[in-house]
Design a protein around this motif. Sequence first.
Motif, PDB file in Angstrom:
ATOM      1  N   GLY A  81      53.279  14.467 -46.441  1.00  0.00           N
ATOM      2  CA  GLY A  81      53.657  13.978 -44.948  1.00  0.00           C
ATOM      3  C   GLY A  81      54.392  12.673 -45.044  1.00  0.00           C
ATOM      4  N   LEU A  82      55.003  12.167 -43.819  1.00  0.00           N
ATOM      5  CA  LEU A  82      55.472  11.089 -43.492  1.00  0.00           C
ATOM      6  C   LEU A  82      54.501   9.987 -43.651  1.00  0.00           C
ATOM      7  N   ASP A  83      54.841   8.972 -44.586  1.00  0.00           N
ATOM      8  CA  ASP A  83      54.071   7.833 -44.851  1.00  0.00           C
ATOM      9  C   ASP A  83      52.547   8.364 -45.269  1.00  0.00           C
ATOM     10  N   HIS A  84      52.530   9.542 -45.970  1.00  0.00           N
ATOM     11  CA  HIS A  84      51.382  10.156 -46.588  1.00  0.00           C
ATOM     12  C   HIS A  84      50.490  10.539 -45.280  1.00  0.00           C
ATOM     13  N   THR A  85      50.604  11.122 -44.379  1.00  0.00           N
ATOM     14  CA  THR A  85      49.626  11.161 -43.094  1.00  0.00           C
ATOM     15  C   THR A  85      49.416  12.522 -42.920  1.00  0.00           C
ATOM     16  N   ASP A  86      49.843  13.551 -43.647  1.00  0.00           N
ATOM     17  CA  ASP A  86      50.008  14.920 -43.278  1.00  0.00           C
ATOM     18  C   ASP A  86      48.787  15.481 -44.500  1.00  0.00           C
ATOM     19  N   PRO A  87      47.747  16.163 -43.724  1.00  0.00           N
ATOM     20  CA  PRO A  87      46.564  16.554 -44.702  1.00  0.00           C
ATOM     21  C   PRO A  87      46.778  17.777 -45.363  1.00  0.00           C
ATOM     22  N   ARG A  88      48.100  18.494 -45.366  1.00  0.00           N
ATOM     23  CA  ARG A  88      48.381  19.700 -46.137  1.00  0.00           C
ATOM     24  C   ARG A  88      48.332  19.531 -47.563  1.00  0.00           C
TER      25      ARG A  88
END
Length: 582
Positions: free
Chosen positions: A207-214
């Motif tokens: 995710g954007l700036d490592h913010t997506d939990p997928r």
Amino acid sequence: MSHRTLPLLLAAAVASCAKPSSHGIRTYANPLDIGYKYNFEQLNQGISYRSGADPVIVTFHGDYYLFETLAGGWWHSKDLLHWSFVKPDKWPFEGVVAPAVAVANDTLFLLQSTFQQRPILATTTPWNGHLFFYNRWLPPLPDSMPGPWDPDLFHDDDARWFLYYGSSNYYPLFGVPLDPARHLAYAGPPKPLIRLHPDQHGWERFGLDHTDPRTPFIEGAWMTRHDGRYYLQYAAPGTEYNVYANGTYVGDHPLGPFTYAPYNPVSYKPGGFMTGAGHGNTFQDDFGNFWNTGTAWVAVNWNFERRIVMFPAGFDADGDMYADTRFGDFPHYLPTKKWQSPDELFTGWMLLSYRKKATASSTQDTFPPSNVTDENPRTFWVAQNNTPGQWLELDLGRPDTLRALQVNYTDYRSHIFVSDSTVYTQFRVVASLDGRHWRNIADLDRHRDRPNAYVELPAPVVARYVRYEHGYVAAHNLAISDFRVFGNGDGPPPGTPADFTVHRLADRRDADVTWTPVPGAVGYNVRWGIAPDQLHQTYQVFYDRPAPLHVRSLNVAPTYFFAIETFNENGVSKLSRVVRVP
């Protein structure tokens, strides 16, 4: 392209470069200035965009060859600056995605990504596009082993061959030996080698700036042997965001075991104009310098709309691998010898155009000219129509010394799906001190496609106003995402930020970085690494981004060292004190 004659009343200034010997030295700026091909991949959805991803650059007989996804061929260069497209004489399969390319025994080998049986092609004359079958069909992998997608062919110094592959958020990367006596047939079963551990490595989070939990993706394998050690490189966490990066595991054998490098990621560029650095390769130029290529994120029409970037790279005294992305999309010199530090390649030509006033001949809908100075390829200006004479003008606010410029087009409702002879760009750029008397400083009148045209001026020019004058693009709309101007102001460089603090959070993958804003700053480079003299990571932040900066790419185990510097039109500040972050 024909234009009316303009008064040549603007005198060229004689300005010094970053170093005295720089006269005549050619420069480049990311993204690479090549004719990115229109991508037919989404034809059924009616989406038109250019493809430029998953690059591999190799050397052959002293020249450079660039391969990438869905190009319908490859590019050839003698200097890493001027690239000409080579259309092969046979292309006996569907479009090539993420190709594997290797050079050995005076032959260049090519393998496409596939989940089925496909041939390895070869050429001994890549400059003319002649290909032949090295083998007709690789045998299928065992049913439980998908691939080889995102392959990498590796020819070791002892003449052994290996294949690495994988692109998945479930499977790891695999490696398999190949048998040169049987035209590179598989010489054994695939071996699982490495997989992601985002719970330990913050930069591997999606995710954007490592913010997506997928669940993130591991892909883009590339092997480099250096000083007897094997650096198995990989891309993560996904190509669709600003944090796409390259990392490495290191081992003493081509098939491992491999140990995670605590200084990862190797190549990382989450901030600035061209963000993302993942899925590329590492190669050496004709002078022995290392480079790391990667895939930058554009995502205007489609998440997989991308461009190709190239950064100076190397190995430090400890054998740690790195790529230098500091000012990674500003002009850099192309080397003419072996460098001692990649810092030698930075021209010192600063961004003069950020948030400067922009006006235009016309504007369509809600796409104002102010978008061309925000350093964001996902915002853009659209003219009322695509006709010669449309113009876009920047007021730099004061006379500056201009050294280079870059025009980045956007495919807004282009409705083009195949690159042909009608796809090219033409424009010129004029400059003025007073907004009334103009001088032509760049004229791109050849029938060449340059969707990210970078132009180094033949001599420094002092000007306050810079105007793009349109000639031709094939797309239905004239759309420009960023009109970037580089050079130097005549003032002092900015001050170093005060009150620089780094607070590592309870989740050790994260840290908050704060500082006191510097008057007159254009932006800041937050730099860090696992040793005070190895600050290889950079997050470029512009002055109007809200504070604090949340860095979410740390590895859990190491102690880190952080510092910060300011930049503006005049130059770069001294680096702050280095802060230890246990």
